[in-house]
Design a protein around this motif. Sequence first.
Motif, PDB file in Angstrom:
ATOM      1  N   LEU A 143       0.831  -1.201   0.000  1.00  0.00           N
ATOM      2  CA  LEU A 143       0.000   0.000   0.000  1.00  0.00           C
ATOM      3  C   LEU A 143       0.871   1.258   0.000  1.00  0.00           C
ATOM      4  O   LEU A 143       0.567   2.244  -0.699  1.00  0.00           O
ATOM      5  CB  LEU A 143      -0.921   0.006   1.223  1.00  0.00           C
ATOM      6  CG  LEU A 143      -2.080  -0.999   1.206  1.00  0.00           C
ATOM      7  CD1 LEU A 143      -2.782  -1.013   2.553  1.00  0.00           C
ATOM      8  CD2 LEU A 143      -3.072  -0.660   0.086  1.00  0.00           C
ATOM      9  N   ALA A 144       1.956   1.218   0.748  1.00  0.00           N
ATOM     10  CA  ALA A 144       2.879   2.357   0.793  1.00  0.00           C
ATOM     11  C   ALA A 144       3.606   2.525  -0.526  1.00  0.00           C
ATOM     12  O   ALA A 144       3.836   3.656  -0.986  1.00  0.00           O
ATOM     13  CB  ALA A 144       3.885   2.161   1.925  1.00  0.00           C
ATOM     14  N   LEU A 145       3.941   1.424  -1.148  1.00  0.00           N
ATOM     15  CA  LEU A 145       4.704   1.439  -2.397  1.00  0.00           C
ATOM     16  C   LEU A 145       4.017   2.235  -3.496  1.00  0.00           C
ATOM     17  O   LEU A 145       4.668   2.911  -4.301  1.00  0.00           O
ATOM     18  CB  LEU A 145       4.944  -0.004  -2.861  1.00  0.00           C
ATOM     19  CG  LEU A 145       5.707  -0.215  -4.172  1.00  0.00           C
ATOM     20  CD1 LEU A 145       7.155   0.220  -4.017  1.00  0.00           C
ATOM     21  CD2 LEU A 145       5.638  -1.688  -4.582  1.00  0.00           C
ATOM     22  N   PHE A 146       2.680   2.180  -3.525  1.00  0.00           N
ATOM     23  CA  PHE A 146       1.934   2.825  -4.601  1.00  0.00           C
ATOM     24  C   PHE A 146       1.433   4.226  -4.234  1.00  0.00           C
ATOM     25  O   PHE A 146       0.588   4.793  -4.930  1.00  0.00           O
ATOM     26  CB  PHE A 146       0.768   1.934  -5.028  1.00  0.00           C
ATOM     27  CG  PHE A 146       1.214   0.664  -5.699  1.00  0.00           C
ATOM     28  CD1 PHE A 146       1.698   0.683  -6.996  1.00  0.00           C
ATOM     29  CD2 PHE A 146       1.182  -0.548  -5.020  1.00  0.00           C
ATOM     30  CE1 PHE A 146       2.126  -0.483  -7.614  1.00  0.00           C
ATOM     31  CE2 PHE A 146       1.597  -1.721  -5.625  1.00  0.00           C
ATOM     32  CZ  PHE A 146       2.075  -1.692  -6.927  1.00  0.00           C
ATOM     33  N   GLN A 147       1.965   4.768  -3.157  1.00  0.00           N
ATOM     34  CA  GLN A 147       1.660   6.143  -2.792  1.00  0.00           C
ATOM     35  C   GLN A 147       2.801   7.066  -3.248  1.00  0.00           C
ATOM     36  O   GLN A 147       3.941   6.629  -3.383  1.00  0.00           O
ATOM     37  CB  GLN A 147       1.487   6.273  -1.271  1.00  0.00           C
ATOM     38  CG  GLN A 147       0.386   5.407  -0.693  1.00  0.00           C
ATOM     39  CD  GLN A 147      -0.987   5.773  -1.216  1.00  0.00           C
ATOM     40  OE1 GLN A 147      -1.322   6.951  -1.352  1.00  0.00           O
ATOM     41  NE2 GLN A 147      -1.803   4.759  -1.519  1.00  0.00           N
ATOM     42  N   LYS A 148       2.476   8.318  -3.474  1.00  0.00           N
ATOM     43  CA  LYS A 148       3.515   9.273  -3.860  1.00  0.00           C
ATOM     44  C   LYS A 148       4.498   9.485  -2.717  1.00  0.00           C
ATOM     45  O   LYS A 148       4.151   9.326  -1.537  1.00  0.00           O
ATOM     46  CB  LYS A 148       2.881  10.595  -4.272  1.00  0.00           C
ATOM     47  CG  LYS A 148       2.076  10.509  -5.569  1.00  0.00           C
ATOM     48  CD  LYS A 148       1.516  11.859  -5.968  1.00  0.00           C
ATOM     49  CE  LYS A 148       0.729  11.770  -7.285  1.00  0.00           C
ATOM     50  NZ  LYS A 148       0.158  13.079  -7.690  1.00  0.00           N
ATOM     51  N   ARG A 149       5.712   9.856  -3.071  1.00  0.00           N
ATOM     52  CA  ARG A 149       6.809   9.951  -2.127  1.00  0.00           C
ATOM     53  C   ARG A 149       6.498  10.797  -0.905  1.00  0.00           C
ATOM     54  O   ARG A 149       6.808  10.410   0.226  1.00  0.00           O
ATOM     55  CB  ARG A 149       8.054  10.506  -2.831  1.00  0.00           C
ATOM     56  CG  ARG A 149       9.269  10.620  -1.946  1.00  0.00           C
ATOM     57  CD  ARG A 149      10.375  11.457  -2.577  1.00  0.00           C
ATOM     58  NE  ARG A 149      10.706  10.989  -3.932  1.00  0.00           N
ATOM     59  CZ  ARG A 149      11.630  11.544  -4.695  1.00  0.00           C
ATOM     60  NH1 ARG A 149      12.301  12.602  -4.247  1.00  0.00           N
ATOM     61  NH2 ARG A 149      11.884  11.085  -5.901  1.00  0.00           N
ATOM     62  N   ALA A 150       5.890  11.950  -1.100  1.00  0.00           N
ATOM     63  CA  ALA A 150       5.716  12.905  -0.007  1.00  0.00           C
ATOM     64  C   ALA A 150       4.372  12.798   0.709  1.00  0.00           C
ATOM     65  O   ALA A 150       4.143  13.498   1.695  1.00  0.00           O
ATOM     66  CB  ALA A 150       5.891  14.330  -0.541  1.00  0.00           C
ATOM     67  N   THR A 151       3.485  11.936   0.229  1.00  0.00           N
ATOM     68  CA  THR A 151       2.160  11.874   0.826  1.00  0.00           C
ATOM     69  C   THR A 151       2.195  11.261   2.225  1.00  0.00           C
ATOM     70  O   THR A 151       2.929  10.294   2.472  1.00  0.00           O
ATOM     71  CB  THR A 151       1.196  11.064  -0.066  1.00  0.00           C
ATOM     72  OG1 THR A 151      -0.093  11.025   0.535  1.00  0.00           O
ATOM     73  CG2 THR A 151       1.689   9.635  -0.225  1.00  0.00           C
ATOM     74  N   PRO A 152       1.399  11.797   3.168  1.00  0.00           N
ATOM     75  CA  PRO A 152       1.349  11.238   4.526  1.00  0.00           C
ATOM     76  C   PRO A 152       0.863   9.784   4.544  1.00  0.00           C
ATOM     77  O   PRO A 152       1.227   9.023   5.444  1.00  0.00           O
ATOM     78  CB  PRO A 152       0.357  12.162   5.244  1.00  0.00           C
ATOM     79  CG  PRO A 152       0.421  13.452   4.494  1.00  0.00           C
ATOM     80  CD  PRO A 152       0.640  13.056   3.065  1.00  0.00           C
ATOM     81  N   LYS A 153       0.029   9.401   3.551  1.00  0.00           N
ATOM     82  CA  LYS A 153      -0.479   8.037   3.501  1.00  0.00           C
ATOM     83  C   LYS A 153       0.650   7.016   3.364  1.00  0.00           C
ATOM     84  O   LYS A 153       0.587   5.921   3.908  1.00  0.00           O
ATOM     85  CB  LYS A 153      -1.456   7.868   2.328  1.00  0.00           C
ATOM     86  CG  LYS A 153      -2.876   8.310   2.629  1.00  0.00           C
ATOM     87  CD  LYS A 153      -3.791   7.905   1.495  1.00  0.00           C
ATOM     88  CE  LYS A 153      -5.253   8.249   1.826  1.00  0.00           C
ATOM     89  NZ  LYS A 153      -6.151   7.813   0.733  1.00  0.00           N
ATOM     90  N   ARG A 154       1.683   7.397   2.616  1.00  0.00           N
ATOM     91  CA  ARG A 154       2.810   6.496   2.400  1.00  0.00           C
ATOM     92  C   ARG A 154       3.491   6.167   3.735  1.00  0.00           C
ATOM     93  O   ARG A 154       3.757   5.006   4.049  1.00  0.00           O
ATOM     94  CB  ARG A 154       3.814   7.128   1.430  1.00  0.00           C
ATOM     95  CG  ARG A 154       4.995   6.231   1.070  1.00  0.00           C
ATOM     96  CD  ARG A 154       5.944   6.965   0.131  1.00  0.00           C
ATOM     97  NE  ARG A 154       7.110   6.161  -0.173  1.00  0.00           N
ATOM     98  CZ  ARG A 154       7.249   5.398  -1.257  1.00  0.00           C
ATOM     99  NH1 ARG A 154       6.265   5.334  -2.137  1.00  0.00           N
ATOM    100  NH2 ARG A 154       8.349   4.705  -1.462  1.00  0.00           N
ATOM    101  N   ARG A 155       3.765   7.190   4.509  1.00  0.00           N
ATOM    102  CA  ARG A 155       4.399   6.982   5.810  1.00  0.00           C
ATOM    103  C   ARG A 155       3.463   6.231   6.752  1.00  0.00           C
ATOM    104  O   ARG A 155       3.900   5.383   7.532  1.00  0.00           O
ATOM    105  CB  ARG A 155       4.809   8.321   6.416  1.00  0.00           C
ATOM    106  CG  ARG A 155       5.912   9.032   5.643  1.00  0.00           C
ATOM    107  CD  ARG A 155       6.455  10.213   6.419  1.00  0.00           C
ATOM    108  NE  ARG A 155       5.430  11.236   6.631  1.00  0.00           N
ATOM    109  CZ  ARG A 155       5.112  12.161   5.732  1.00  0.00           C
ATOM    110  NH1 ARG A 155       5.731  12.184   4.556  1.00  0.00           N
ATOM    111  NH2 ARG A 155       4.185  13.061   5.994  1.00  0.00           N
TER     112      ARG A 155
END
Length: 332
Positions: A143-155
């Motif tokens: 799920l994190a892999l497919f989020q943009k680099r800076a988005t809070p969702k990724r973290r």
Amino acid sequence: MDSLTQIVLGAAIGEVVLGKKVGNKAMLYGAIGGTIPDLDIFSSYFTDTVTALKIHRGFTHSIFFSVLFAPLLGWLVSKYESYKNVKDWSWLFFWALVTHPILDAHTTWGTQLFWPLDMRLAFKTIFVIDPLYTLPFLVFLLLALFQKRATPKRRFYNNMGLLLSSTYLLFTFALKAISYNQFEKALTEQQIVYTNIETKPSPFNTLLWSANVATKDEYLIGYYSFFDERAISFESYPKNHELLGDLIHQEKVQQMIQISKGWYTIVKKGDKLFYNDLRFGLLSLDAKAENFVFQYEIKTDTFGKVSFIETAKKPEDAKQLLQDLWVRIIGK
């Protein structure tokens, strides 16, 4: 732990250290760093069985190795990647390398985390493959892999994967303590005099636990499921250490005994002698099978040199074990 689990852990660690700056490359290099310690398995192609076992999870699974190679790997990657900060790359590799043996320390085999000290750290709280640890961790990593680099969702996704897996790992200590108390209680009630006891989870789960119990002339093996309603029973396995005869003085035999921490039995089949490492249990929950996960034939050549040859495992053994485990986990 298995390769997939170490890849997932390494990738998640890489994301924490450098994900904001280099995106998915942090996961890539973290995954690579997380698999490097297991390259020691190639030693089995160049040396004998006993030496390979001594090497496994030794130097490459130490803090020393992480400190030594992290700067080298960091420098190497900085030479061809557009992001040139050697310190940041070095930190990524250090944490990817060092978390690998820390996780492995929770398994039965353990790790020589403090190499060159001859001390193997083994908590025995989790099997080398545990879907409850790995699969939720993997889902959140993807799920994190497919989020943009800076988005809070990724973290958020990456941190949730680390939090859930770490919480589960801590929870296994509580499960081990509960099962240990149950085994001790059963031994007391059955008036069994013993000198040592070790517990570990059975393959692929932490609901069914096994105990190795050392007595004067034999070892006992018992199982406890959190769904059990009947008392724990123990099966006896004679030590038969006397069958080694003069072989007990051979260097390779002494090394093997040290590797297995003294938890071994000797079995004679015809004119062949076999060494069973009890730490990893049986391939079958049928006590009469005496089919141990790690069994070695002890061979002596014409010059008196001793070698250990691992007994090959059969695919049907694994299939039967999975069936046995399911039946036993749901209790008796």
